[in-house]
Design a protein around this motif. Structure first.
Motif: not given
Length: 309
Positions: A59-78
């Protein structure tokens, strides 16, 4: 009385110096520092963005909300990466290639450079001409593959170590450094009964620590980033290095649709960018941790030759 006058003179002479030290920064200094800080931000931002996206979600990547300020912390990829057997297998392959390859690189480069730095060495000019020839010309890809096949290195980890045992540019740097060392060091060691091997490892190398550490780091980064020989000479996927696996994921995401693990990626709701950025972070972090420990040698390397004895 004389001591008092001397003290007054010292205080009066110290005042202009204190004023000079306390001089305000000029406009030119502000402009230069501002430009350098801006350039630093431009270089840091891509890494910052990669880290944020690796900890983000779809969701955050789709909204491009992660480029400057972190909005979520999701460790699923790791979590997916660390539970993927392919990643750990590729990591161990790269770890072997980096550790063994760097040792082979340093041994071959340092010993070869030490020998070739001697002006009286017979056939030195012919050997140096051959070394310089390899900078401009190579045998080609097909002869290289046939040579590796003839010596039975296909699908062997040493195929990512032995063909690149010496980097010509690093070898020339080492030769140039050894030539700057005074001949009196070796002469005094020979008078004490030391042979050439003892002189190299007990006299020359302790002095050459900045150069050795710098070249070792360059070689370690080269071996850690090795992927071309892995793709070229490894037909068995279990021998692929980490960077080759990373390249496979980055350039061929269509494989996820037919991969057995594709359902695991999709059901966890991971965005493809999350997986890419997480792999970038994991593959870059180990080698980046070496820089703080070797930075002091870089500083000493810059100072070599700047102070005359």
């Amino acid at each position: 009385m004389e001591n008092t006058e001397t003290q007054i003179r010292a205080d009066s002479s110290a005042e202009p110096m204190a004023k000079r030290r306390g001089k305000r920064i000029g406009i030119a200094d502000v402009i230069i520092h501002s430009i350098l800080m801006l350039m630093t931000l431009f270089m840091i931002f891509p890494f910052y963005n990669v880290v944020l996206m690796s900890f983000s979600n779809t969701v955050a990547i789709s909204k491009q909300a992660v480029y400057l300020i972190p909005t979520v912390l999701d460790l699923s990829a790791y979590d997916y990466i660390f539970h993927d057997s392919r990643f750990w297998n590729a990591f161990y392959v790269t770890l072997f290639v980096t550790s063994v390859g760097t040792l082979v690189n340093m041994f071959a480069t340092v010993t070869g450079a030490y020998v070739l730095s001697k002006k009286g060495y017979p056939g030195r000019n012919i050997i140096m001409s051959g070394i310089l020839f390899t900078i401009f010309f190579s045998g080609g890809l097909i002869p290289l593959y046939l040579a590796m096949k003839d010596i039975h290195l296909i699908n062997k980890l040493l195929v990512m170590v032995l063909p690149v045992a010496i980097n010509t540019f690093y070898l020339i740097i080492c030769i140039a450094f050894f030539r700057t060392l005074p001949a009196a060091l070796e002469e005094s060691a020979k008078i004490d009964g030391a042979n050439d091997i003892q002189i190299l490892y007990k006299v020359i190398l302790p002095i050459a620590k900045p150069m050795v550490a710098t070249i070792a780091l360059f070689y370690a980064v080269d071996r850690w980033n090795e992927w071309w020989y892995g793709v070229l000479f490894m037909t068995d996927t279990k021998f692929l290095p980490l960077q080759a696996l990373l390249r496979e994921i980055l350039t061929n995401f269509s494989m996820l649709q037919t991969n057995i693990n594709a359902s695991a990626v999709l059901t966890k709701g991971m965005h493809p960018e999350m997986l890419k950025m997480a792999i970038l972070v994991v593959s870059t972090l180990p080698i980046a941790c070496l820089y703080p420990f070797l930075q002091k040698y870089f500083t000493k390397g810059v100072m070599i030759g700047s102070i005359k004895g």
